[in-house]
Motif scaffolding. Structure first.
Motif, short mmCIF file in Angstrom:
data_model
loop_
_atom_site.label_atom_id
_atom_site.label_comp_id
_atom_site.label_asym_id
_atom_site.label_seq_id
_atom_site.Cartn_x
_atom_site.Cartn_y
_atom_site.Cartn_z
N ALA A 117 0.82 -1.21 0.00
CA ALA A 117 0.00 0.00 0.00
C ALA A 117 0.85 1.25 0.00
CB ALA A 117 -0.92 -0.02 1.22
N ALA A 118 2.12 1.15 0.37
CA ALA A 118 3.00 2.31 0.46
C ALA A 118 3.43 2.78 -0.93
CB ALA A 118 4.22 1.96 1.30
N GLU A 119 4.00 3.98 -0.96
CA GLU A 119 4.53 4.54 -2.22
C GLU A 119 5.65 3.67 -2.75
OE1 GLU A 119 7.16 8.43 -3.69
OE2 GLU A 119 6.48 8.26 -1.60
N THR A 120 5.66 3.48 -4.06
CA THR A 120 6.74 2.72 -4.69
C THR A 120 7.43 3.57 -5.75
OG1 THR A 120 5.26 1.77 -6.35
CG2 THR A 120 5.60 0.50 -4.31
N LEU A 121 8.69 3.24 -6.00
CA LEU A 121 9.47 3.89 -7.05
C LEU A 121 9.76 2.86 -8.11
CD1 LEU A 121 11.13 6.39 -8.04
CD2 LEU A 121 13.08 5.39 -6.81
N SER A 122 9.26 3.10 -9.31
CA SER A 122 9.47 2.16 -10.41
C SER A 122 10.86 2.35 -11.00
CB SER A 122 8.40 2.40 -11.48
OG SER A 122 8.59 1.51 -12.55
N LEU A 123 11.62 1.27 -11.04
CA LEU A 123 12.97 1.33 -11.55
C LEU A 123 12.99 1.14 -13.06
CD1 LEU A 123 14.81 -0.91 -8.90
CD2 LEU A 123 14.42 1.57 -8.82
N LYS A 124 14.04 1.64 -13.69
CA LYS A 124 14.27 1.38 -15.11
C LYS A 124 15.65 0.74 -15.24
CE LYS A 124 15.68 4.57 -17.90
NZ LYS A 124 15.80 5.74 -18.80
N ARG A 125 15.82 -0.02 -16.27
CA ARG A 125 17.13 -0.64 -16.50
C ARG A 125 18.09 0.45 -16.95
NH1 ARG A 125 19.82 -5.41 -17.10
NH2 ARG A 125 21.10 -5.77 -18.96
N PRO A 126 19.10 0.75 -16.13
CA PRO A 126 19.92 1.93 -16.43
C PRO A 126 20.95 1.66 -17.53
CG PRO A 126 20.72 0.85 -14.46
CD PRO A 126 19.49 0.10 -14.87
N ARG A 127 21.26 2.69 -18.26
CA ARG A 127 22.36 2.66 -19.22
C ARG A 127 23.55 3.34 -18.52
NH1 ARG A 127 19.87 6.08 -23.86
NH2 ARG A 127 19.40 7.31 -21.99
N ILE A 128 24.52 2.56 -18.15
CA ILE A 128 25.59 3.02 -17.27
C ILE A 128 26.88 3.22 -18.07
CG2 ILE A 128 27.01 2.41 -15.26
CD1 ILE A 128 24.60 0.63 -14.38
N GLY A 129 27.52 4.35 -17.85
CA GLY A 129 28.83 4.62 -18.42
C GLY A 129 29.86 4.72 -17.31
N LEU A 130 30.88 3.88 -17.37
CA LEU A 130 31.95 3.89 -16.38
C LEU A 130 33.16 4.57 -17.00
CD1 LEU A 130 33.25 2.95 -13.68
CD2 LEU A 130 33.81 0.80 -14.84
N ILE A 131 33.61 5.64 -16.39
CA ILE A 131 34.67 6.44 -16.99
C ILE A 131 36.03 5.79 -16.74
CG2 ILE A 131 35.65 8.75 -17.18
CD1 ILE A 131 32.56 8.42 -17.78
N ASP A 132 36.82 5.73 -17.78
CA ASP A 132 38.21 5.26 -17.68
C ASP A 132 39.06 6.19 -18.52
OD1 ASP A 132 40.43 3.70 -17.08
OD2 ASP A 132 39.38 1.82 -17.42
N LYS A 133 40.34 5.90 -18.61
CA LYS A 133 41.22 6.74 -19.41
C LYS A 133 42.32 5.89 -20.02
CE LYS A 133 43.91 8.12 -15.33
NZ LYS A 133 44.33 9.26 -14.52
#
Length: 930
Positions: A663-679
């Motif tokens: 019954a409580a508030e929910t947050l709907s997740l999305k499949r994230p597009r993640i960028g991991l920074i390197d060099k």
């Protein structure tokens, strides 16, 4: 000129020549009478020649050839590497010893573990056994001397028949592993890629030389997460139990050739002192051998920063296992160089017994030094075979005895307490002994201050089953087992000191041979207050000072001060987490607690399959239990059912079926597009993060500065992660500058790597990142990368600085210095960024920044609420952390910036703080304004 072959007699004579004579010869190794192929005849060029490096493929081919030709060598595959290669180890000894390896290995094990022997039995076994010596190569792949020299060391041991070699082969079982096969292949191939020898170099290497962690492969020892480390630890502490572990590195101190132990202080108080006294013996033998062979330029102790404090390195973890751990650091490489003139190195002293003149230096010169260093270690082991075997037993037996009685480990804090207790009391009578020292003495009766009953070492630790994150408990137990620690598990419920514990609880008793390692993993480190001079600034430690693994992983455990027993059985090998369960009928769906790190793997599998997943934003009661805020809600479907059934048991994650949606508030997740920074060249914190993302099955791509500078990042990414060291430092030094190497000219590297070049800049990159965040992207900055968060406009600023006019200046080291320690912080686990976490957590803090809000839009998630947050390690000025924020959740436009000052993923060790990162990758995109 065609190199000529030496006979074995000439070979032995050459080994005794001074360096100037050797340099006149084109070969390092000559022929022999045993039919063993010399390196010069097995490789395209002789290893050790200028401008040539043999790679791992060539090395393994040579090993196989040697095994066919000699009865002094046996090859053993000790496991797979991170890139899937076979990691080979050569065992070298006399043919008679090789025929009885199982017997000698068992003797080494029984003496090292010391738990089923009395002194007479140990003495008999020591007389019968063989010394075991580990001499490795190539851990740090750009340190090429060690890999090329091992080829010649093996050849000489297999081809020489002089009395010393034969004695060493008879008395010693020698283990010669390659620590980093992947790195050797990469570095050698990179170096040899250019046709012109004078153009060859490996300074422009495009990536880390261990797939994930590069140089940090020598900081993984107590955690043992990289496959090569696990392979090595299994050999050293679960199979062969060497009495000497020789870990070879480079480069040497300026103006010298090689650093050889003994080491400088501090001395870690957990291990047996016999380790250090024996180490000094072996180190002195190595120096003496070099001097006797007219090999100048060795130094010890004060010439380099190496100490014996930290447990995470190949040679230092040996100390906590009653073995002598040796480190050498030598100059040299395939490209000739010069030993420079450094005036202070030209005066002989105890720490530099035989200075060397400035001169041109070649790789084959270093290989000759390596031979005599190896030779010295093997000669010592041969001459002291029985004593080494007996001493490792004595240390193990002493540790077992200490764990079975009241004992105390004296730490710097104990000494401080003793001095405080002495106060201004007059010293005791001089009693005629050293009267000039009377002012430094206190009454002997105060010794009891060091042996207060409440300060006793534990007899053992109990880790209750049923903790909120049992898969992490399992990972901790496995880290101990990989290091040879004896672990037990309760077959039934039991009670100790009036407290009840459930079946399945783990027990780690301190009455075992590896007691020093056990204490080091459970107890806080108390690093000495080490200063450059009285009243001066702190002396930088060699690596970190506080790393207690149980604290980093958030393990619940009880310290038991009295002897105890119960229905315990030994854990034979690595363990799996308790199988997760699905309880109840999921007519509406499932609720999964957020407290288990493995719940993120479950979430990622569900999202990958297109199953909707949400977080319940408030605490709820359902399925007969209470769920902390952040419970994972999975609506019922046939697709969800299949994944839940297959994954919960495997991952050790419990799920609870319910008949109605929360019954409580929910947050709907999305499949994230993640960028991991390197060099270009690779960043180790980014590499550790990459390994973590793979383990927890997050989808991600590696992103380089050129792509950032192009902008329009929201089209490809929802989250950008900047690990520590990925952002250049600032002029005020409030954020540590990363180690930067010169980037190569694009035309000098293959086209496939040119897109990796570039740096994060204030003129191009910062505006692109600001636009990404303001347009709904999530920016996660860790450690020194938080400078970027300030630059793009996060409503937060650094808190640890002093104002100098209009300029912010870093605090003086005398005022504030926390060099890699664990500090305790409060956590608001009602905030989505901290869902699933406890209300208090240990953070890894390495001269990091802490923060304060600047305007609106910044919510503290974790902060320091007292003036003494240090839990393990060393800290000066720790009070300055009070009321500053470690982790912020900030808004910027339509997006989020999550600022994490401490390194929450440090070397993939602090499992207790992984959720800050994991939550951020899911929470930010779920709340992005469209």
């Amino acid at each position: 000129m065609k190199p000529f072959l030496f006979c074995s007699a000439a070979m032995a004579a050459m080994a005794l020549q001074p360096i100037s004579a050797i340099a006149q010869e084109e070969r390092i190794s000559g022929g022999n009478d045993l039919g063993i192929t010399a390196p010069a005849d097995a490789f395209p060029e002789e290893p050790g020649s200028d401008y040539f490096l043999a790679n791992y493929t060539q090395y393994v081919a040579y090993l196989n050839l040697l095994e066919k030709q000699s009865d002094r060598i046996k090859l053993v595959n000790i496991g797979k590497t991170a890139e899937g290669r076979d990691q080979w180890m050569a065992i070298v000894s006399s043919p008679e010893n090789l025929a009885r390896l199982d017997e000698y290995r068992d003797i080494a094990r029984r003496l090292a573990k010391a738990d089923d022997l009395d002194a007479d039995e140990a003495k008999a076994l020591a007389a019968k056994g063989k010394a075991v010596v580990w001499i490795d190569a190539g851990l740090h792949a750009t340190e090429t001397v060690t890999t090329q020299s091992q080829i010649h060391v093996l050849y000489r041991l297999l081809s020489q028949n002089d009395p010393e070699t034969l004695r060493e082969l008879d008395d010693v079982i020698m283990l010669f592993p390659q620590d980093n096969p992947d790195g050797l292949e990469l570095v050698a191939d990179w170096y040899m890629r250019k046709a012109k020898p004078e153009e060859r170099e490996f300074g422009s290497l495009p990536r880390l030389y261990q797939k994930y962690v590069g140089h940090d492969n020598n900081r993984d020892s107590f955690m043992s997460q990289m496959p090569e480390t696990e392979n090595a630890n299994r050999v050293m502490f679960r199979e062969w139990f060497p009495q000497i572990i020789f870990n070879q590195h480079q480069t040497g101190p300026a103006g010298m050739v090689v650093f050889v132990p003994p080491f400088r202080d501090p001395f870690n108080y957990n291990y047996n002192p016999l380790v250090m006294t024996t180490l000094s013996e072996v180190g002195s033998t190595m120096h003496s051998r070099l001097v006797s062979e007219d090999k100048p330029g060795s130094g010890m102790r004060s010439v380099a920063p190496y100490s014996t404090w930290h447990n995470g390195m190949f040679r230092s973890i040996a100390y906590f296992h009653n073995a002598v751990g040796l480190l050498t650091e030598i100059i040299g490489g395939p490209t000739p160089e010069r030993i420079p003139l450094v005036p202070e190195t030209q005066l002989a002293r105890n720490d530099e017994p035989m200075p060397i003149a400035p001169q041109e230096w070649h790789l084959k010169d270093s290989l000759e030094y390596q031979w005599f260093l190896n030779r010295a270690v093997l000669d010592y082991a041969s001459r002291n075979r029985e004593r080494l075997l007996l001493n490792i037993y004595k240390m193990g037996a002493t540790n077992i005895a200490k764990g079975a009685k009241d004992s105390w480990t004296i730490t710097p804090k104990d000494v401080d307490a003793l001095e405080a207790a002495a106060g201004d009391a007059p010293p005791p009578p001089e009693d005629g002994i050293n009267p000039w020292r009377a002012r430094d003495r206190v009454a002997s009766s105060l010794y009891s201050e060091l042996q207060k009953p409440e300060n006793r070492d534990p007899r053992g630790y109990i880790i209750p089953s049923g903790q909120a994150d049992m898969p992490t408990v399992t990972a901790f137990i496995n880290a101990l087992i990989k290091n040879g620690v004896d672990v037990e598990q309760a077959t039934n419920a039991f009670s100790v000191e009036g407290k009840n514990y459930p079946a399945g609880s783990y027990v780690v008793k301190t009455g075992q041979a590896y007691r020093p390692h056990v204490l080091d993993m459970f107890e806080p480190q108390d690093h000495p207050h080490d200063v450059e001079y009285p009243g001066g600034p702190p002396k930088a430690p060699y690596d970190i000072t506080g790393y207690t693994l149980a604290f980093q992983m958030g393990i619940g455990f009880d310290r038991i001060l009295e002897g105890f027993d119960g229905p315990f059985t030994a854990v034979a090998d690595l363990v799996e987490p308790p199988a997760g369960k699905i309880a109840g009928t999921a007519s509406a769906g499932w609720l999964v607690p957020h407290t288990t790190n493995n719940s993120f793997i479950l979430t990622n599998r569900l999202q990958k399959a297109g199953v909707p997943v949400s977080w319940v934003m408030q605490p709820v009661e359902a399925a007969g239990r209470e769920f902390q805020a952040g419970a994972i809600w999975v609506p019922a479907s046939s697709k969800a059912q299949a994944i839940m059934a297959a994954s919960t048991a495997e991952l050790g994650v419990d799920a609870f079926g319910v008949s109605a949606a929360p019954a409580a508030e929910t947050l709907s997740l999305k499949r994230p597009r993640i960028g991991l920074i390197d060099k270009y060249g690779g960043n180790m914190p980014s590499g550790w993060t990459r390994w973590l993302l793979e383990q927890y099955e997050f989808p991600f791509s590696v992103v380089y500065p050129q792509e950032l500078d192009k902008g329009n990042l929201n089209n490809k990414y929802d989250v950008l992660i900047f690990a520590d060291g990925t952002v250049p430092g600032d002029e005020d030094s409030l954020y540590r500058a990363p180690r930067e190497g010169e980037q190569p000219d694009p035309k000098d590297i293959p086209a496939q790597y040119r897109g990796w070049l570039g740096e994060i800049t204030q003129s191009k990159t910062v505006p692109a990142i600001a636009q990404f965040t303001q347009s709904g992207g999530t920016l996660i900055t860790v450690g020194s990368a938080n400078r970027l968060a300030e630059l793009v406009g996060a409503p937060v600023e650094a808190a640890l600085y002093k104002q100098d006019g209009n300029q912010r200046k870093m605090l003086d080291r005398r005022e504030f210095f926390i060099p890699g320690s664990l500090v305790t912080a409060r956590v608001d686990n009602t905030q989505p960024l901290a869902f699933g976490m406890p209300q208090q957590v240990d953070l890894f803090f390495a001269n990091s920044q802490s923060f304060k809000a600047k305007g609106n839009g910044a919510t503290p998630v974790s902060w320091f609420d007292n003036a003494t947050p240090l839990h393990s390690g060393w800290a000066l000025g720790q009070d300055k952390l009070k009321d500053t924020v470690a982790v912020f959740d900030t808004n910027l436009g339509a997006g989020k910036i999550f600022m994490m000052g401490p390194e929450v993923t440090q070397r993939a060790q602090p499992y207790a703080t992984f959720k800050f990162l994991f939550n951020g990758m899911l929470y930010g995109p779920a709340t992005a304004k469209k």
